[in-house]
Design a protein around this motif. Sequence first.
Motif, PDB file in Angstrom:
ATOM      1  N   LEU A 280      10.029   1.506  17.620  1.00 60.65           N
ATOM      2  CA  LEU A 280      11.410   1.078  17.858  1.00 60.65           C
ATOM      3  C   LEU A 280      12.452   2.032  17.280  1.00 60.65           C
ATOM      4  O   LEU A 280      13.533   2.177  17.828  1.00 60.65           O
ATOM      5  CB  LEU A 280      11.639  -0.330  17.308  1.00 60.65           C
ATOM      6  CG  LEU A 280      10.884  -1.447  18.051  1.00 60.65           C
ATOM      7  CD1 LEU A 280      11.283  -2.811  17.506  1.00 60.65           C
ATOM      8  CD2 LEU A 280      11.128  -1.392  19.554  1.00 60.65           C
TER       9      LEU A 280
ATOM     10  N   ARG B 225      13.532  -8.351  22.207  1.00 67.81           N
ATOM     11  CA  ARG B 225      14.744  -8.567  21.400  1.00 67.81           C
ATOM     12  C   ARG B 225      14.380  -9.079  20.019  1.00 67.81           C
ATOM     13  O   ARG B 225      14.946  -8.677  19.006  1.00 67.81           O
ATOM     14  CB  ARG B 225      15.664  -9.579  22.111  1.00 67.81           C
ATOM     15  CG  ARG B 225      16.998  -8.976  22.513  1.00 67.81           C
ATOM     16  CD  ARG B 225      18.053  -9.979  22.907  1.00 67.81           C
ATOM     17  NE  ARG B 225      17.600 -11.240  23.422  1.00 67.81           N
ATOM     18  CZ  ARG B 225      17.537 -11.562  24.721  1.00 67.81           C
ATOM     19  NH1 ARG B 225      17.876 -10.671  25.642  1.00 67.81           N
ATOM     20  NH2 ARG B 225      17.136 -12.760  25.099  1.00 67.81           N
TER      21      ARG B 225
ATOM     22  N   ASP C 230      13.048  -6.413  17.840  1.00 65.49           N
ATOM     23  CA  ASP C 230      14.161  -5.591  17.400  1.00 65.49           C
ATOM     24  C   ASP C 230      14.888  -6.244  16.220  1.00 65.49           C
ATOM     25  O   ASP C 230      15.222  -5.583  15.227  1.00 65.49           O
ATOM     26  CB  ASP C 230      15.126  -5.421  18.582  1.00 65.49           C
ATOM     27  CG  ASP C 230      15.924  -4.152  18.444  1.00 65.49           C
ATOM     28  OD1 ASP C 230      15.295  -3.110  18.140  1.00 65.49           O
ATOM     29  OD2 ASP C 230      17.152  -4.201  18.616  1.00 65.49           O
TER      30      ASP C 230
ATOM     31  N   SER D 223      13.216  -5.831  13.107  1.00 68.34           N
ATOM     32  CA  SER D 223      13.050  -4.409  12.767  1.00 68.34           C
ATOM     33  C   SER D 223      11.582  -4.023  12.644  1.00 68.34           C
ATOM     34  O   SER D 223      11.195  -3.280  11.731  1.00 68.34           O
ATOM     35  CB  SER D 223      13.758  -4.062  11.454  1.00 68.34           C
ATOM     36  OG  SER D 223      15.103  -4.375  11.532  1.00 68.34           O
TER      37      SER D 223
ATOM     38  N   SER E  30      12.151   5.081  19.851  1.00 63.88           N
ATOM     39  CA  SER E  30      11.800   4.747  21.232  1.00 63.88           C
ATOM     40  C   SER E  30      10.659   5.575  21.799  1.00 63.88           C
ATOM     41  O   SER E  30      10.461   5.606  23.010  1.00 63.88           O
ATOM     42  CB  SER E  30      13.019   4.879  22.167  1.00 63.88           C
ATOM     43  OG  SER E  30      14.002   3.964  21.766  1.00 63.88           O
TER      44      SER E  30
END
Length: 421
Positions: A399, A371, A374, A377, A402
């Motif tokens: 990311l 998380r 993410d 970024s 994926s």
Amino acid sequence: MSSVQYKALKGMQDILPPDIYIWQKVEAVAREVFSSYGFQEIRPPVVESTNVFTRSIGENTDIVEKEMYTFKDKGDRSISLRPEGTASVVRCYVEKNLHTMPSPQKFYYAGPMFRYERPQSGRFRQFYQIGVEAFGDPGPRIDAEVISMLRLCLERLGLREITFNVNSIGCPECRPAYRERLIEFFAGGLDRLCPDCNRRYHTNPLRILDCKVERCREMRKGAPRVTDHLCNGCRIHLDSLLSYLELMGISYTVNPDMVRGLDYYTRTTFEVTSENLGAQNAVAAGGRYDGLVKEFGGPETPAIGFAIGMERIIELLKNSVAYDFPTPDVFIAVIGALAARESMVIADRLRGKGLWAELGCSENSLKSQMRKADRLSSKYVFILGDDELNSGRLKWKKLSDSSQGEISMFEITDFLLQRSS
Ligand SMILES: [Zn+2]
Ligand SMILES: [Zn+2]
């Protein structure tokens, strides 16, 4: 426990990420472009003796009368925070005998300026300018070069919806007569001019021409135009400048009302405006100041410069150009104490190659580490645990789409270097 709340001063702003990346971009582009025109950076101090500014900018200008941050220092000297850059550069030019360098001497500066103004959108009491000054060339070729340099800067930043307003405000030979014509013109209508313009009428009537007050705009319709009252030398200077601009494909408008708010300008003045910025729409402005070096006790030296208003250009760029802000190249998520130790070695190696590496914390679950990657970024995530340490291979995940795969520990650096740009 104190309950005082600390706040930035009125009109002062904190410049933070991600905006700071646009600031850095503008600064980098300006340095790059100025260098290719042979301009070198100088860094004068931000405080000077007050008379450096009163002498050059003019006693009767808004800047000196109302807006300067002027203090007494502990030695009871009157000092001021610089409200603009040119005066300091000229003071430095004369004091350090920079006229002995090969001519023309070309300099640029960047940094904060200070004016005690009523804060409003896009205007701050500490604001930033990047400016250039070229000494020793009477022009008009250098005038055109400086304007083309400004255009290249703006183009490289992605700005194209811009207009160059160009004017000549004459010289000591022709301006006094024009000034008299203006005084005659406005003499009968002083009661219709704003209070500021009534003052300007006596101190610098040219400045009535760029007053923003509606009734002054109305009143000056039909006023004599400076471009119709230039002496022969000024006329030729302006005409040749315009022909150079045409030669270089720079589109311009001659705007006889553009006189600029500083007393030291002579002949060429110019401004770049953008329709996207509204009333305070100049993103950069400048002009020639052939008498200023002498005024400071230096040799007779023609000069020209401009300054880019950083806040306005940043605002314009934010509204019109999309930038990619930097993000981590990789986030290394770790499982277990051994992996956590090894990840520090790997991250160090990557950083040594200029890559931005972030580390997860082994006390956090893999899910919470993902998380965090993410939220940052991060472009890639690596997962490192006991299994990976034993096999020497680890999983990567991109990311943005994926996609994922596996590589050898030895390939990590090359893998990321090939994919970062
Ligand atoms: Zn003239
Ligand atoms: Zn006015």
